[in-house]
Design a protein around this motif. Structure first.
Motif, PDB file in Angstrom:
ATOM      1  N   GLY A 140     -92.866  47.739 -44.829  1.00 14.05           N
ATOM      2  CA  GLY A 140     -94.227  48.258 -44.791  1.00 14.05           C
ATOM      3  C   GLY A 140     -94.836  48.340 -43.408  1.00 14.05           C
ATOM      4  N   ALA A 141     -94.079  48.007 -42.380  1.00 14.12           N
ATOM      5  CA  ALA A 141     -94.570  48.097 -41.001  1.00 14.12           C
ATOM      6  C   ALA A 141     -93.371  48.051 -40.065  1.00 14.12           C
ATOM      7  CB  ALA A 141     -95.543  46.958 -40.683  1.00 14.12           C
ATOM      8  N   ASP A 142     -93.548  48.559 -38.857  1.00 19.22           N
ATOM      9  CA  ASP A 142     -92.484  48.499 -37.857  1.00 19.22           C
ATOM     10  C   ASP A 142     -92.429  47.129 -37.198  1.00 19.22           C
ATOM     11  OD1 ASP A 142     -91.762  51.174 -38.296  1.00 19.22           O
ATOM     12  OD2 ASP A 142     -93.290  51.877 -36.879  1.00 19.22           O
ATOM     13  N   SER A 143     -93.585  46.489 -37.099  1.00 17.43           N
ATOM     14  CA  SER A 143     -93.664  45.132 -36.557  1.00 17.43           C
ATOM     15  C   SER A 143     -94.878  44.466 -37.188  1.00 17.43           C
ATOM     16  CB  SER A 143     -93.776  45.142 -35.026  1.00 17.43           C
ATOM     17  OG  SER A 143     -94.976  45.786 -34.618  1.00 17.43           O
ATOM     18  N   LEU A 144     -94.945  43.169 -37.040  1.00 16.84           N
ATOM     19  CA  LEU A 144     -96.008  42.420 -37.709  1.00 16.84           C
ATOM     20  C   LEU A 144     -96.514  41.307 -36.816  1.00 16.84           C
ATOM     21  CD1 LEU A 144     -97.646  41.639 -40.278  1.00 16.84           C
ATOM     22  CD2 LEU A 144     -95.704  40.209 -40.937  1.00 16.84           C
ATOM     23  N   HIS A 145     -97.838  41.198 -36.737  1.00 14.63           N
ATOM     24  CA  HIS A 145     -98.494  40.038 -36.131  1.00 14.63           C
ATOM     25  C   HIS A 145     -99.722  39.768 -36.985  1.00 14.63           C
ATOM     26  CE1 HIS A 145     -99.362  37.140 -32.947  1.00 14.63           C
ATOM     27  NE2 HIS A 145    -100.627  37.501 -33.058  1.00 14.63           N
ATOM     28  N   ALA A 146     -99.579  38.870 -37.949  1.00 13.82           N
ATOM     29  CA  ALA A 146    -100.633  38.633 -38.936  1.00 13.82           C
ATOM     30  C   ALA A 146    -101.086  37.183 -38.872  1.00 13.82           C
ATOM     31  CB  ALA A 146    -100.126  38.950 -40.341  1.00 13.82           C
ATOM     32  N   ARG A 147    -102.382  36.978 -39.137  1.00  9.83           N
ATOM     33  CA  ARG A 147    -102.943  35.625 -39.193  1.00  9.83           C
ATOM     34  C   ARG A 147    -103.662  35.434 -40.515  1.00  9.83           C
ATOM     35  NH1 ARG A 147    -103.650  32.270 -35.079  1.00  9.83           N
ATOM     36  NH2 ARG A 147    -105.749  31.633 -35.679  1.00  9.83           N
ATOM     37  N   GLY A 148    -103.674  34.186 -40.972  1.00  8.39           N
ATOM     38  CA  GLY A 148    -104.384  33.881 -42.198  1.00  8.39           C
ATOM     39  C   GLY A 148    -104.077  32.482 -42.677  1.00  8.39           C
ATOM     40  N   ARG A 149    -104.839  32.041 -43.676  1.00  5.50           N
ATOM     41  CA  ARG A 149    -104.620  30.743 -44.306  1.00  5.50           C
ATOM     42  C   ARG A 149    -103.474  30.848 -45.305  1.00  5.50           C
ATOM     43  NH1 ARG A 149    -107.248  26.630 -41.580  1.00  5.50           N
ATOM     44  NH2 ARG A 149    -109.160  27.521 -40.713  1.00  5.50           N
ATOM     45  N   LEU A 150    -102.539  29.924 -45.234  1.00  2.00           N
ATOM     46  CA  LEU A 150    -101.395  29.949 -46.124  1.00  2.00           C
ATOM     47  C   LEU A 150    -101.769  29.472 -47.521  1.00  2.00           C
ATOM     48  CD1 LEU A 150     -98.711  28.470 -43.721  1.00  2.00           C
ATOM     49  CD2 LEU A 150     -98.542  30.697 -44.855  1.00  2.00           C
ATOM     50  N   ILE A 151    -101.249  30.161 -48.526  1.00  2.00           N
ATOM     51  CA  ILE A 151    -101.418  29.728 -49.915  1.00  2.00           C
ATOM     52  C   ILE A 151    -100.309  30.387 -50.730  1.00  2.00           C
ATOM     53  CG2 ILE A 151    -102.949  31.573 -50.691  1.00  2.00           C
ATOM     54  CD1 ILE A 151    -103.411  27.832 -51.489  1.00  2.00           C
ATOM     55  N   GLY A 152     -99.771  29.660 -51.721  1.00  2.00           N
ATOM     56  CA  GLY A 152     -98.739  30.263 -52.550  1.00  2.00           C
ATOM     57  C   GLY A 152     -97.917  29.226 -53.273  1.00  2.00           C
ATOM     58  N   GLY A 153     -96.670  29.602 -53.616  1.00  2.00           N
ATOM     59  CA  GLY A 153     -95.790  28.698 -54.323  1.00  2.00           C
ATOM     60  C   GLY A 153     -94.731  29.438 -55.101  1.00  2.00           C
ATOM     61  N   CYS A 154     -94.188  28.757 -56.106  1.00  2.00           N
ATOM     62  CA  CYS A 154     -93.122  29.266 -56.945  1.00  2.00           C
ATOM     63  C   CYS A 154     -93.707  30.212 -57.994  1.00  2.00           C
ATOM     64  CB  CYS A 154     -92.401  28.100 -57.616  1.00  2.00           C
ATOM     65  SG  CYS A 154     -91.133  28.575 -58.785  1.00  2.00           S
ATOM     66  N   VAL A 155     -93.201  31.448 -58.050  1.00  2.00           N
ATOM     67  CA  VAL A 155     -93.781  32.466 -58.929  1.00  2.00           C
ATOM     68  C   VAL A 155     -93.851  31.982 -60.367  1.00  2.00           C
ATOM     69  CG1 VAL A 155     -93.500  34.794 -59.841  1.00  2.00           C
ATOM     70  CG2 VAL A 155     -92.995  34.335 -57.444  1.00  2.00           C
ATOM     71  N   GLU A 156     -92.744  31.416 -60.871  1.00  2.00           N
ATOM     72  CA  GLU A 156     -92.677  31.057 -62.282  1.00  2.00           C
ATOM     73  C   GLU A 156     -93.699  30.005 -62.688  1.00  2.00           C
ATOM     74  OE1 GLU A 156     -88.265  32.019 -61.353  1.00  2.00           O
ATOM     75  OE2 GLU A 156     -90.081  31.520 -60.267  1.00  2.00           O
ATOM     76  N   THR A 157     -94.132  29.166 -61.746  1.00  2.00           N
ATOM     77  CA  THR A 157     -95.081  28.113 -62.106  1.00  2.00           C
ATOM     78  C   THR A 157     -96.524  28.485 -61.790  1.00  2.00           C
ATOM     79  OG1 THR A 157     -95.012  26.837 -60.027  1.00  2.00           O
ATOM     80  CG2 THR A 157     -93.257  26.447 -61.626  1.00  2.00           C
ATOM     81  N   VAL A 158     -96.767  29.098 -60.624  1.00  2.00           N
ATOM     82  CA  VAL A 158     -98.162  29.371 -60.256  1.00  2.00           C
ATOM     83  C   VAL A 158     -98.762  30.506 -61.079  1.00  2.00           C
ATOM     84  CG1 VAL A 158     -97.899  28.452 -57.924  1.00  2.00           C
ATOM     85  CG2 VAL A 158     -97.537  30.905 -58.321  1.00  2.00           C
ATOM     86  N   THR A 159     -97.922  31.398 -61.590  1.00  2.00           N
ATOM     87  CA  THR A 159     -98.462  32.481 -62.414  1.00  2.00           C
ATOM     88  C   THR A 159     -99.207  31.933 -63.618  1.00  2.00           C
ATOM     89  OG1 THR A 159     -96.695  33.978 -61.727  1.00  2.00           O
ATOM     90  CG2 THR A 159     -97.871  34.539 -63.744  1.00  2.00           C
ATOM     91  N   ASN A 160     -98.753  30.808 -64.152  1.00  2.00           N
ATOM     92  CA  ASN A 160     -99.402  30.222 -65.323  1.00  2.00           C
ATOM     93  C   ASN A 160    -100.770  29.628 -64.998  1.00  2.00           C
ATOM     94  OD1 ASN A 160     -97.136  30.450 -67.389  1.00  2.00           O
ATOM     95  ND2 ASN A 160     -96.113  29.427 -65.701  1.00  2.00           N
ATOM     96  N   LEU A 161    -101.068  29.450 -63.709  1.00  2.34           N
ATOM     97  CA  LEU A 161    -102.373  28.935 -63.292  1.00  2.34           C
ATOM     98  C   LEU A 161    -103.366  30.062 -63.010  1.00  2.34           C
ATOM     99  CD1 LEU A 161    -101.183  26.171 -60.792  1.00  2.34           C
ATOM    100  CD2 LEU A 161    -101.935  25.835 -63.157  1.00  2.34           C
ATOM    101  N   ALA A 162    -102.865  31.260 -62.764  1.00  3.54           N
ATOM    102  CA  ALA A 162    -103.753  32.384 -62.445  1.00  3.54           C
ATOM    103  C   ALA A 162    -104.696  32.635 -63.612  1.00  3.54           C
ATOM    104  CB  ALA A 162    -102.936  33.635 -62.156  1.00  3.54           C
ATOM    105  N   GLY A 163    -105.972  32.860 -63.297  1.00  2.00           N
ATOM    106  CA  GLY A 163    -106.976  33.075 -64.329  1.00  2.00           C
ATOM    107  C   GLY A 163    -107.535  31.808 -64.923  1.00  2.00           C
ATOM    108  N   THR A 164    -107.113  30.649 -64.380  1.00  2.00           N
ATOM    109  CA  THR A 164    -107.648  29.360 -64.803  1.00  2.00           C
ATOM    110  C   THR A 164    -108.374  28.721 -63.626  1.00  2.00           C
ATOM    111  OG1 THR A 164    -105.864  27.846 -64.120  1.00  2.00           O
ATOM    112  CG2 THR A 164    -105.519  29.129 -66.151  1.00  2.00           C
ATOM    113  N   PRO A 165    -109.128  27.647 -63.859  1.00  2.98           N
ATOM    114  CA  PRO A 165    -109.785  26.968 -62.736  1.00  2.98           C
ATOM    115  C   PRO A 165    -108.808  26.314 -61.771  1.00  2.98           C
ATOM    116  CG  PRO A 165    -110.810  26.373 -64.832  1.00  2.98           C
ATOM    117  CD  PRO A 165    -109.543  27.096 -65.160  1.00  2.98           C
TER     118      PRO A 165
END
Length: 336
Positions: free
Chosen positions: A195-220
């Motif tokens: 999606g880009a020729d090069s990348l220099h991005a900044r931001g706060r990290l957040i994430g995890g294992c797809v199979e487990t965190v998906t079950n938390l989406a839409g919850t508190p």
């Protein structure tokens, strides 16, 4: 407000408990070796009561939640480390004493796989920085050039610089060696930018294992959209990795995260290297592109952040800079 645990130093106490799967047989031998390894590295180690490996979890959800809460709230304990992941840690997230945790000083919680289920809400609900890094069973493995052990990231604010290791590895089989400290190389690999020729991005990290965190989406317990709004000025770098679900399932899960607003404030998305199966009509990479390609965000594939070792530890809440060019593949994390 994000809160980072105090730096972890030799002499500090690390507590071991199983919020998800417990230990038995050769796994118990491995865990005993790893506990001794940490002690030889200079840490005090205490092992909790919730470690039983006879069932799918290490005991009733209420007991596991109570022990984890007590350890995270104990000022003498500076880090809590599970033996490994598991399957159903989601059963305890609403049983943690969130009021007590909100009043406590943050403690390092480290792990990956099913531990993402607990790491994520501690960061999104309480603002505690948490570590997506090696579980106890993997901690003794020596890191290859370019990557850092999770203990180094936990030892101070950084900046912590890590680079593409170029390695693909696997674990030593427990029936061959319960005391292994070196990964077994199985190939070479590198980060790939889409999606880009090069990348220099900044931001706060957040994430995890797809199979487990998906079950938390839409919850508190998985409201990454709200977390992104709180940190909109910084932006987010979202990282995700597939453990074992085949590609069509991963595709559905990633669409669910997209619909839940996980990427509304993202500046880039990191995708972990995976051995999960393709679908007969869709590869794992095609699954990611189907769900996330429409966002128009840079995607970095094959990062060492999942179930294919070696492991690149990431701190949920850390300010990160990701650079990918023809010559540089690097992530820098600042714990601030």
């Amino acid at each position: 407000m994000l809160r980072f645990p105090a730096p972890l130093r030799p002499g500090d106490t690390i507590a071991v408990t199983s919020p998800s799967a417990g230990v038995s047989g050769l796994g118990a031998e491995r865990v005993a070796f790893c506990v001794d390894w940490l002690r030889q590295a200079g840490y005090e180690v205490v092992v909790g009561e919730c470690m039983d490996g006879s069932g799918i979890t290490a005991g009733p959800a209420e007991r596991r939640a109570a022990e984890l809460t007590a350890m995270l709230c104990d000022p003498k304990i500076r880090c809590v480390l599970p033996p490994w992941g598991g399957e159903t840690a989601i059963d305890l997230v609403d049983l943690l004493d969130w009021d007590a945790l909100a009043q406590a000083e943050p403690t390092w919680l480290v792990g990956y796989s099913d531990m993402s289920t607990v790491l994520l809400p501690l960061t999104t609900r309480l603002g505690w920085a948490t570590m997506h890094g090696d579980n106890l069973a993997d901690t003794p493995y020596a890191q290859p050039a370019g990557l850092l052990p999770w203990t180094e990231l936990a030892s101070g604010p950084g900046p912590h610089v890590q680079r593409d290791s170029g390695r693909i590895a696997t674990w030593a089989r427990l029936d061959e060696d319960t005391r292994a400290v070196r990964w077994r190389d199985v190939g070479e690999g590198t980060w790939r930018l889409h999606g880009a020729d090069s990348l220099h991005a900044r931001g706060r990290l957040i994430g995890g294992c797809v199979e487990t965190v998906t079950n938390l989406a839409g919850t508190p317990y998985g409201d990454v959209a709200a977390f992104g709004r709180r940190h909109a000025d910084d932006g987010l770098i979202v990282y995700l990795e597939a453990a074992e679900d085949e590609a069509a399932t991963i595709c559905r899960n990633l669409h669910a995260l997209r619909l839940a607003g996980w990427f509304e404030h993202a500046t880039a998305i990191l995708i972990g290297r995976t051995n999960a199966a393709d679908n007969a009509k869709m590869t794992q990479e095609q699954a990611v592109l189907d769900a996330l390609g429409r966002l128009g965000l840079p995607l970095v594939f094959d990062v060492e952040i999942g179930h294919v070792p070696p492991h690149l530890p990431l701190v949920n809440g850390a300010m990160a800079t990701v650079t990918v060019t023809a010559d540089v593949r690097q992530i820098t994390q600042e714990l601030r």
